[in-house]
Design an enzyme around this catalytic site. Sequence first.
Site, mmCIF file in Angstrom:
data_model
loop_
_atom_site.group_PDB
_atom_site.id
_atom_site.type_symbol
_atom_site.label_atom_id
_atom_site.label_comp_id
_atom_site.label_asym_id
_atom_site.label_seq_id
_atom_site.Cartn_x
_atom_site.Cartn_y
_atom_site.Cartn_z
ATOM 1 N N ASP A 182 1.144 -1.193 0.183
ATOM 2 C CA ASP A 182 0.094 -0.162 -0.008
ATOM 3 C C ASP A 182 0.732 1.174 -0.271
ATOM 4 O OD1 ASP A 182 -1.535 1.730 0.545
ATOM 5 O OD2 ASP A 182 -2.597 1.407 2.076
ATOM 6 N N ALA A 186 -3.747 4.992 -7.238
ATOM 7 C CA ALA A 186 -4.913 5.340 -6.780
ATOM 8 C C ALA A 186 -5.909 4.906 -6.636
ATOM 9 C CB ALA A 186 -4.966 6.977 -7.396
ATOM 10 N N THR A 199 -4.991 14.534 -13.484
ATOM 11 C CA THR A 199 -6.040 14.517 -14.112
ATOM 12 C C THR A 199 -6.517 15.531 -14.399
ATOM 13 O OG1 THR A 199 -8.013 13.662 -14.002
ATOM 14 C CG2 THR A 199 -7.258 13.258 -12.086
ATOM 15 N N ASP A 200 -7.310 15.932 -15.569
ATOM 16 C CA ASP A 200 -7.868 16.919 -16.493
ATOM 17 C C ASP A 200 -9.134 17.477 -15.571
ATOM 18 O OD1 ASP A 200 -8.974 14.973 -17.151
ATOM 19 O OD2 ASP A 200 -10.041 15.551 -19.379
ATOM 20 N N GLU A 201 -9.565 16.187 -14.911
ATOM 21 C CA GLU A 201 -10.979 16.661 -13.974
ATOM 22 C C GLU A 201 -10.554 17.628 -12.960
ATOM 23 O OE1 GLU A 201 -13.155 13.404 -13.102
ATOM 24 O OE2 GLU A 201 -12.453 12.007 -14.226
ATOM 25 N N TYR A 239 -13.351 12.846 -6.104
ATOM 26 C CA TYR A 239 -12.615 11.942 -6.582
ATOM 27 C C TYR A 239 -11.243 12.829 -7.364
ATOM 28 C CZ TYR A 239 -9.472 10.233 -11.074
ATOM 29 O OH TYR A 239 -8.904 10.461 -11.547
ATOM 30 N N LYS A 298 -7.769 14.143 -5.855
ATOM 31 C CA LYS A 298 -6.497 13.816 -7.029
ATOM 32 C C LYS A 298 -5.993 15.552 -7.050
ATOM 33 C CE LYS A 298 -5.263 11.846 -9.480
ATOM 34 N NZ LYS A 298 -3.805 10.536 -8.857
ATOM 35 N N PRO A 318 -26.465 1.646 -19.167
ATOM 36 C CA PRO A 318 -26.725 2.952 -18.018
ATOM 37 C C PRO A 318 -26.210 4.167 -19.225
ATOM 38 C CG PRO A 318 -25.688 2.054 -17.194
ATOM 39 C CD PRO A 318 -25.454 1.214 -18.168
ATOM 40 N N VAL A 319 -26.785 4.893 -19.173
ATOM 41 C CA VAL A 319 -26.308 6.882 -19.533
ATOM 42 C C VAL A 319 -26.953 7.629 -18.929
ATOM 43 C CG1 VAL A 319 -25.357 8.033 -21.919
ATOM 44 C CG2 VAL A 319 -26.018 5.994 -22.073
ATOM 45 N N ARG A 344 -16.348 14.818 -23.023
ATOM 46 C CA ARG A 344 -15.566 13.775 -22.626
ATOM 47 C C ARG A 344 -14.369 14.392 -23.756
ATOM 48 N NH1 ARG A 344 -17.255 15.054 -18.840
ATOM 49 N NH2 ARG A 344 -17.898 14.458 -16.900
ATOM 50 N N ASN A 388 -21.028 11.967 -24.784
ATOM 51 C CA ASN A 388 -20.630 10.482 -23.998
ATOM 52 C C ASN A 388 -22.068 9.680 -25.150
ATOM 53 O OD1 ASN A 388 -19.029 10.872 -21.474
ATOM 54 N ND2 ASN A 388 -20.979 11.174 -20.198
HETATM 55 N N1 LIG Z 1 -8.030 6.780 -16.044
HETATM 56 C C1 LIG Z 1 -8.195 7.551 -17.109
HETATM 57 O O1 LIG Z 1 -8.985 7.953 -17.257
HETATM 58 C C2 LIG Z 1 -7.335 8.889 -15.978
HETATM 59 C C3 LIG Z 1 -7.871 10.583 -16.872
HETATM 60 C C4 LIG Z 1 -6.286 10.957 -16.040
HETATM 61 C C5 LIG Z 1 -5.604 10.114 -14.474
HETATM 62 N N2 LIG Z 1 -5.944 9.250 -14.420
HETATM 63 C C6 LIG Z 1 -4.973 8.910 -12.979
HETATM 64 O O2 LIG Z 1 -3.837 7.563 -13.620
HETATM 65 C C7 LIG Z 1 -3.902 6.336 -12.470
HETATM 66 C C8 LIG Z 1 -4.120 5.705 -13.346
HETATM 67 O O3 LIG Z 1 -5.505 5.190 -13.377
HETATM 68 P P1 LIG Z 1 -6.209 4.345 -13.711
HETATM 69 O O4 LIG Z 1 -7.234 4.425 -14.405
HETATM 70 O O5 LIG Z 1 -5.079 3.219 -14.819
HETATM 71 O O6 LIG Z 1 -6.886 3.846 -12.740
HETATM 72 P P2 LIG Z 1 -7.064 2.116 -11.934
HETATM 73 O O7 LIG Z 1 -7.865 2.252 -10.898
HETATM 74 O O8 LIG Z 1 -7.023 1.179 -13.106
HETATM 75 O O9 LIG Z 1 -5.275 1.365 -11.456
HETATM 76 C C9 LIG Z 1 -5.062 1.517 -10.610
HETATM 77 C C10 LIG Z 1 -4.316 0.952 -10.161
HETATM 78 O O10 LIG Z 1 -3.604 1.880 -8.514
HETATM 79 C C11 LIG Z 1 -3.814 0.527 -7.539
HETATM 80 N N3 LIG Z 1 -4.186 1.250 -6.109
HETATM 81 C C12 LIG Z 1 -5.333 1.464 -5.683
HETATM 82 N N4 LIG Z 1 -4.890 1.776 -4.270
HETATM 83 C C13 LIG Z 1 -3.546 2.030 -4.383
HETATM 84 C C14 LIG Z 1 -2.839 1.670 -2.959
HETATM 85 N N5 LIG Z 1 -2.760 2.332 -2.038
HETATM 86 N N6 LIG Z 1 -1.097 1.797 -2.807
HETATM 87 C C15 LIG Z 1 -0.911 0.844 -4.117
HETATM 88 N N7 LIG Z 1 -1.502 0.912 -5.187
HETATM 89 C C16 LIG Z 1 -2.595 0.713 -5.205
HETATM 90 C C17 LIG Z 1 -5.206 -0.798 -7.479
HETATM 91 O O11 LIG Z 1 -4.239 -1.665 -7.234
HETATM 92 C C18 LIG Z 1 -4.783 -0.378 -8.886
HETATM 93 O O12 LIG Z 1 -3.268 -1.676 -9.776
HETATM 94 C C19 LIG Z 1 -4.668 7.691 -11.156
HETATM 95 O O13 LIG Z 1 -3.459 8.310 -10.682
HETATM 96 C C20 LIG Z 1 -5.662 8.168 -12.017
HETATM 97 O O14 LIG Z 1 -6.436 9.113 -11.540
HETATM 98 C C21 LIG Z 1 -6.621 8.022 -14.788
#
Ligand SMILES: NC(=O)c1ccc[n+]([C@@H]2O[C@H](COP(=O)([O-])OP(=O)(O)OC[C@H]3O[C@@H](n4cnc5c(N)ncnc54)[C@H](O)[C@@H]3O)[C@@H](O)[C@H]2O)c1
Length: 340
Positions: A57, A79, A121-123, A145, A149, A200-201, A209, A244
């Site tokens: 973790d 995350a 993230t862009d969010e 979220y 972030k 669901p939408v 997006r 979407n």
């Molecule tokens: N998916 C998107 O559209 C998107 C867009 C912009 C930014 N991001 C960012 O990119 C990153 C990855 O996103 P994703 O969609 O691949 O996420 P995901 O949810 O697919 O994967 C997250 C990973 O983090 C691990 N994890 C969660 N909590 C943890 C902890 N406490 N310690 C160790 N590992 C932990 C999970 O096991 C998982 O493997 C994130 O930081 C997210 O905020 C995602």
Amino acid sequence: MKVLVTGGCGFIGSHLVRRLISQRVNVVNLDKLTYAGNPANVADVARSPRYRFVKGDICDERAVSRAAKNVDGIINLAAETHVDRSILSPGAFVRTDMLGTYVLLEEARRRKVKFFLQVSTDEVYGSVDRGAAREDSPVRPTNPYSASKLGADRLAYSYFATYGLPVVVTRGSNTYGPNQYPEKLIPLTIIRAMLGQPIPVYGDGKNVRDWLHAEDHARAIWTAARKGRPGETYNISGRCPMENIRLVRTILEELDAPASLIQFVRDREGHDRRYAIDDEKIRDELGWRQTEPHAANGVTKTVQWYVARRDWWEPLVRKNEAFNKYFEAQYGSRWKRGTP
Ligand SMILES: NC(=O)c1ccc[n+]([C@@H]2O[C@H](COP(=O)([O-])OP(=O)(O)OC[C@H]3O[C@@H](n4cnc5c(N)ncnc54)[C@H](O)[C@@H]3O)[C@@H](O)[C@H]2O)c1
């Protein structure tokens, strides 16, 4: 070069791990393996001598310290990532996304790493009604979220401003591609369409997006880690804005599935209407370019991947009690009568 990647068993992290290994970088993947973490996502590189997996973790100082031994840099993707889940229960988001980032930053400071890349993230900009947010635009996160972030994003920056830690932040847009856990819009739509289940939408479906392919996102993260200026933030856009509902219809057409599967449901609370970012900076300064500039093309390939990889997604959704429980909690009371 040895890099600690956190969250490497997740969606974007798995694409990044594969890219780094292919570039002869040694990778330590620290992942807690939450419901979203899946070792199958990196199975093809798991035997590489350049790869080491540490289950742990990012909030656990001892696990982080063990994993970070002798690394040159840290890339933090770990995350909690699903907005809907953050609305249902924000605690895990505050913990992992904020506290976990703090633990990693402290370790980075102790070890004097050469770079610390925080994946944001862009969010964080919130809904952008007109134009596109630049890195210096106001930030207005609207859900737990995006707020968590942003907390991590600015905490990371503060370690640059305060301690001189070489921190770079990326803010990528909505990402799609293989290995995405089936709770998010694109895989959820593909899989439910394949199973002939209602899709669901939210609301009127007109939320916009900006879609970025996971391989392009991973490449941009690595580019920013190597070449980004410390203290700077870089937007990463897919330059593929789409409503979407148009996206969902495209997927259904791709699968030859009927549009009648679409069910408009009560909107997500505080649902941001439109995300749009300007990413001139990473293109001009760091020379990053996306290789998948047409979301329609990328979506077609993504649909084909999920069609071919039933073995990957079936255990995650079919007869999976945790997934079904989540789906019921999220959508159970939202189905409306008919469609607008
Ligand atoms: N998916 C998107 O559209 C998107 C867009 C912009 C930014 N991001 C960012 O990119 C990153 C990855 O996103 P994703 O969609 O691949 O996420 P995901 O949810 O697919 O994967 C997250 C990973 O983090 C691990 N994890 C969660 N909590 C943890 C902890 N406490 N310690 C160790 N590992 C932990 C999970 O096991 C998982 O493997 C994130 O930081 C997210 O905020 C995602």
